[in-house]
Enzyme design. Structure first.
Site, PDB file in Angstrom:
ATOM      1  N   ARG A   1       0.822  -1.204   0.000  1.00  0.00           N
ATOM      2  CA  ARG A   1       0.000   0.000   0.000  1.00  0.00           C
ATOM      3  C   ARG A   1       0.851   1.247   0.000  1.00  0.00           C
ATOM      4  NH1 ARG A   1      -4.012  -0.819   4.219  1.00  0.00           N
ATOM      5  NH2 ARG A   1      -4.796  -2.054   2.496  1.00  0.00           N
ATOM      6  N   TYR A   2       1.760   1.338   0.961  1.00  0.00           N
ATOM      7  CA  TYR A   2       2.684   2.468   1.007  1.00  0.00           C
ATOM      8  C   TYR A   2       3.892   2.082   0.144  1.00  0.00           C
ATOM      9  CZ  TYR A   2      -0.063   3.464   5.185  1.00  0.00           C
ATOM     10  OH  TYR A   2      -1.085   3.706   6.061  1.00  0.00           O
TER      11      TYR A   2
ATOM     12  N   ARG B   1       6.867   0.327   2.064  1.00  0.00           N
ATOM     13  CA  ARG B   1       6.594  -0.745   3.032  1.00  0.00           C
ATOM     14  C   ARG B   1       5.705  -1.811   2.439  1.00  0.00           C
ATOM     15  NH1 ARG B   1       4.006   3.471   6.918  1.00  0.00           N
ATOM     16  NH2 ARG B   1       4.543   4.723   5.114  1.00  0.00           N
TER      17      ARG B   1
ATOM     18  N   CYS C   1      -2.831 -19.064  14.422  1.00  0.00           N
ATOM     19  CA  CYS C   1      -2.584 -18.206  15.581  1.00  0.00           C
ATOM     20  C   CYS C   1      -2.651 -19.038  16.851  1.00  0.00           C
ATOM     21  CB  CYS C   1      -3.602 -17.076  15.675  1.00  0.00           C
ATOM     22  SG  CYS C   1      -2.996 -15.538  14.982  1.00  0.00           S
TER      23      CYS C   1
ATOM     24  N   CYS D   1      -8.187 -14.204  18.380  1.00  0.00           N
ATOM     25  CA  CYS D   1      -8.772 -13.043  19.047  1.00  0.00           C
ATOM     26  C   CYS D   1     -10.119 -12.741  18.403  1.00  0.00           C
ATOM     27  CB  CYS D   1      -7.861 -11.833  18.913  1.00  0.00           C
ATOM     28  SG  CYS D   1      -6.231 -12.121  19.623  1.00  0.00           S
TER      29      CYS D   1
ATOM     30  N   CYS E   1     -10.262  -9.889  15.875  1.00  0.00           N
ATOM     31  CA  CYS E   1      -9.200  -9.911  14.856  1.00  0.00           C
ATOM     32  C   CYS E   1      -9.612  -9.174  13.583  1.00  0.00           C
ATOM     33  CB  CYS E   1      -8.847 -11.344  14.502  1.00  0.00           C
ATOM     34  SG  CYS E   1      -7.495 -11.469  13.305  1.00  0.00           S
TER      35      CYS E   1
ATOM     36  N   ARG F   1      -8.288  -9.736  10.802  1.00  0.00           N
ATOM     37  CA  ARG F   1      -8.214 -10.709   9.697  1.00  0.00           C
ATOM     38  C   ARG F   1      -9.067 -11.924   9.993  1.00  0.00           C
ATOM     39  NH1 ARG F   1      -2.368  -9.334   9.540  1.00  0.00           N
ATOM     40  NH2 ARG F   1      -2.435  -7.314   8.498  1.00  0.00           N
TER      41      ARG F   1
ATOM     42  N   ASP G   1     -11.597  -1.391  13.286  1.00  0.00           N
ATOM     43  CA  ASP G   1     -12.090  -1.384  11.902  1.00  0.00           C
ATOM     44  C   ASP G   1     -13.448  -2.086  11.794  1.00  0.00           C
ATOM     45  OD1 ASP G   1      -9.797  -0.128  10.719  1.00  0.00           O
ATOM     46  OD2 ASP G   1      -8.713  -2.022  10.935  1.00  0.00           O
TER      47      ASP G   1
ATOM     48  N   ASP H   1      -7.875   3.295   9.997  1.00  0.00           N
ATOM     49  CA  ASP H   1      -7.586   2.912   8.620  1.00  0.00           C
ATOM     50  C   ASP H   1      -8.751   3.370   7.763  1.00  0.00           C
ATOM     51  OD1 ASP H   1      -5.460   0.442   9.427  1.00  0.00           O
ATOM     52  OD2 ASP H   1      -5.329   1.275   7.400  1.00  0.00           O
TER      53      ASP H   1
ATOM     54  N   LYS I   1      -3.604   4.669   6.737  1.00  0.00           N
ATOM     55  CA  LYS I   1      -3.867   5.095   8.115  1.00  0.00           C
ATOM     56  C   LYS I   1      -3.905   6.614   8.214  1.00  0.00           C
ATOM     57  CE  LYS I   1      -1.395   1.153  10.160  1.00  0.00           C
ATOM     58  NZ  LYS I   1      -1.207   0.424   8.903  1.00  0.00           N
TER      59      LYS I   1
HETATM   60  C1  PLP Z   1      -0.243  -0.492   8.818  1.00  0.00           C
HETATM   61  C2  PLP Z   1       0.334  -0.967   7.575  1.00  0.00           C
HETATM   62  C3  PLP Z   1       1.715  -0.858   7.345  1.00  0.00           C
HETATM   63  C4  PLP Z   1       2.677  -0.301   8.358  1.00  0.00           C
HETATM   64  O1  PLP Z   1       2.441   1.004   8.682  1.00  0.00           O
HETATM   65  P1  PLP Z   1       3.367   1.736   9.771  1.00  0.00           P
HETATM   66  O2  PLP Z   1       2.717   3.037  10.013  1.00  0.00           O
HETATM   67  O3  PLP Z   1       4.718   1.853   9.162  1.00  0.00           O
HETATM   68  O4  PLP Z   1       3.405   0.851  10.983  1.00  0.00           O
HETATM   69  C5  PLP Z   1       2.186  -1.282   6.131  1.00  0.00           C
HETATM   70  N1  PLP Z   1       1.361  -1.788   5.182  1.00  0.00           N
HETATM   71  C6  PLP Z   1       0.048  -1.907   5.380  1.00  0.00           C
HETATM   72  C7  PLP Z   1      -0.788  -2.465   4.303  1.00  0.00           C
HETATM   73  C8  PLP Z   1      -0.515  -1.506   6.585  1.00  0.00           C
HETATM   74  O5  PLP Z   1      -1.837  -1.639   6.785  1.00  0.00           O
END
Ligand code: PLP
Length: 366
Positions: free
Chosen positions: A106-107, A110, A119, A123, A126, A128, A288, A325, A332
Site C-alpha cells: 500500500r505504502y 513498506r 494463531c 482473538c 481480529c 483478519r 475497523d 484505517d 492510516k
Molecule cells: C499499517 C500498515 C503498514 C505499516 O504502517 P506503519 O505506520 O509503518 O506501521 C504497512 N502496510 C500496510 C498495508 C498496513 O496496513
C-alpha cells in the site's frame, strides 16, 4: 489459578502451550462456567470463526467476571454471528487481499506479508477474521518465494512487515528461510514482525535458537499487541526482555475495544505498565468495521477522550498515535484531540494539558 497443577517446566514450554490449546466447548467447560451467550457462540462460530486459547492466556481470566477483558477477547459469543452484527462491516475493509496471495503493498516503501493463518489464540476482534475459516495453514515455500520475488523486483520497498496469523508460530527453519531471503535483497533496510506471542504465549521467546536467528538478521523490530494492563505479566515481561537484550525494539499496537479497554484509566494503566517493561506504545487503532467484530467498535469521540486524558498524566513516550484505517485501503490517518482552539493570523489560542486556554503569538520566522 486454573492451571496450578501444571509443572513449571511444561508451563514454560511453548510447544506444550500450543499442544494444549483449548479448542472445544467441552474442554473449555472444564475450566470455566460459561454463560449461555458463550455456549451458543462456540457452537455457532464453529468452522466460521474457530476458537483456540492457550492455557497461559486462559489462566489470565478471572473466572468470576463474565465481562473479564481477556475473556471477551478469547471466548466466542453468539453476537459474532448475530444477524445484525453480520449485516455490518466487511470481511476485508482495508482491501489487503491483492494479486499476490498474502502480500499487501500500500505504502511505496513498506510491504505487509502474511505468512500463515495459524494463531496461538483466535482473538475475537481480529482484523483478519476472514482468514480464520481457511484453517491453520502456513504459506508454502512456493508462496513465500513469490512474495520474495515481488519484493526483490520492487526496489522502492525498504521495510517488510511480516504478519499472519502469527508469523513467529512458524518453525525456526521457516523463519530463517524468510529472513535469509529478505536479507539477500539489497534494498530491504528493516524487517518487522507483527506478533502477539508476547501476550498469548510468551514462552516462544524462551527459545534461544529463535533469538539467535532474530539477532543474526538485524535490524529486526517487533510490533506486538497488548490491549489490557492485565496482559502485562511476569512471563510477558520476561519475553519482552529476551527480545530487548538481543537488540530488538518492541513497540505496541493496541486496538480500542468496547468493553475491553474503552476507558481512560484502563488505557493509562496499560501504557504505564508497557513503559515499565520498556515497550513503546506506538499505535492506538480505532477498531475497523470487520465483519463479525463490529460489536467491539466504539465512537471516535471515545478515542479522542482517551487521548486527551493521557496528555499530562504520562510521559509523551507512553502516548501512542491514535489512528484509523481509511476504507478501501486508503491507509492510516492519525487522529488528535484539537489543541488549537482559535487562530487569527499568527495569534493562536491553544488549550494546555490542564484545559487552560493560552494565547501565543508565533512570529514569522526571521
Ligand atoms: C499499517 C500498515 C503498514 C505499516 O504502517 P506503519 O505506520 O509503518 O506501521 C504497512 N502496510 C500496510 C498495508 C498496513 O496496513
Amino acid at each position: 489459578m486454573l492451571f496450578s497443577h501444571v509443572p513449571e517446566n511444561l508451563w514454560r514450554d511453548y510447544n506444550w502451550q500450543i499442544k494444549n490449546r483449548i479448542k472445544t466447548l467441552d474442554e473449555l467447560q472444564r475450566y470455566l462456567k460459561l454463560i449461555p451467550e458463550e455456549v451458543e457462540g462456540i457452537k455457532k462460530t464453529e468452522g466460521v470463526y474457530p476458537m483456540a486459547i492457550t492455557p497461559y492466556y486462559l489462566s489470565l481470566i478471572d473466572p468470576e467476571d463474565i465481562n473479564d477483558p481477556i475473556r471477551l477477547q478469547a471466548i466466542p459469543r453468539i453476537s459474532e454471528v448475530d444477524e445484525e452484527i453480520q449485516s455490518r462491516g466487511e470481511p476485508d475493509p482495508l482491501k489487503e487481499d491483492g494479486s499476490i496471495p498474502g502480500l499487501t503493498h500500500r505504502y511505496p516503501d513498506r510491504v505487509l506479508v502474511s505468512v500463515t493463518s495459524f494463531c496461538a489464540v483466535y482473538c475475537r476482534h481480529c482484523m483478519r477474521k476472514r482468514i480464520f475459516a481457511q484453517g491453520e495453514r502456513a504459506r508454502t515455500k512456493d508462496e513465500i518465494d513469490r512474495m520474495l520475488s515481488y519484493i526483490r523486483e520492487h526496489e522502492e520497498i525498504r521495510d517488510v512487515l511480516i504478519s499472519g496469523g502469527e508469523p513467529l508460530s512458524l518453525s525456526n527453519e521457516k523463519i530463517e528461510y524468510i529472513l535469509r531471503g529478505l536479507r539477500s535483497i539489497d534494498h530491504i533496510e528493516i524487517i518487522r514482525f507483527g506478533t502477539r506471542l508476547p501476550v498469548l504465549a510468551p514462552q516462544r521467546f524462551f527459545d534461544e535458537e529463535l533469538l539467535d536467528i532474530l539477532d543474526r538478521y538485524s535490524p529486526i523490530w517487533v510490533n506486538t499487541h497488548f490491549n489490557h494492563p492485565r496482559e502485562v505479566t511476569e512471563l510477558s515481561e520476561e519475553a519482552v526482555d529476551k527480545l530487548l537484550r538481543r537488540g530488538i525494539p518492541v513497540n505496541n499496537q493496541t486496538v480500542l475495544l468496547k468493553g475491553v479497554n474503552d476507558d481512560p484509566e484502563t488505557m493509562l494503566e496499560l501504557f504505564r505498565k508497557l513503559l515499565k517493561i520498556k515497550v513503546k506504545p506506538q499505535y492506538l487503532f480505532h477498531c475497523d468495521p470487520i465483519k463479525g467484530a463490529v460489536h467491539f467498535r466504539t465512537t471516535l469521540d471515545k478515542g479522542i477522550e482517551i487521548m486527551r486524558y493521557l496528555r499530562g498524566r504520562i510521559s509523551g513516550m507512553g502516548i501512542p498515535t491514535y489512528a484509523l484505517d481509511l476504507p478501501g485501503g486508503k491507509g492510516k490517518v492519525p487522529i488528535l484531540p484539537n489543541y488549537i482552539i482559535d487562530r487569527k493570523g499568527d495569534k493562536f489560542l491553544f488549550e494546555s494539558f490542564t484545559g487552560e486556554s493560552v494565547e501565543y503569538t508565533i512570529d514569522e520566522p526571521i
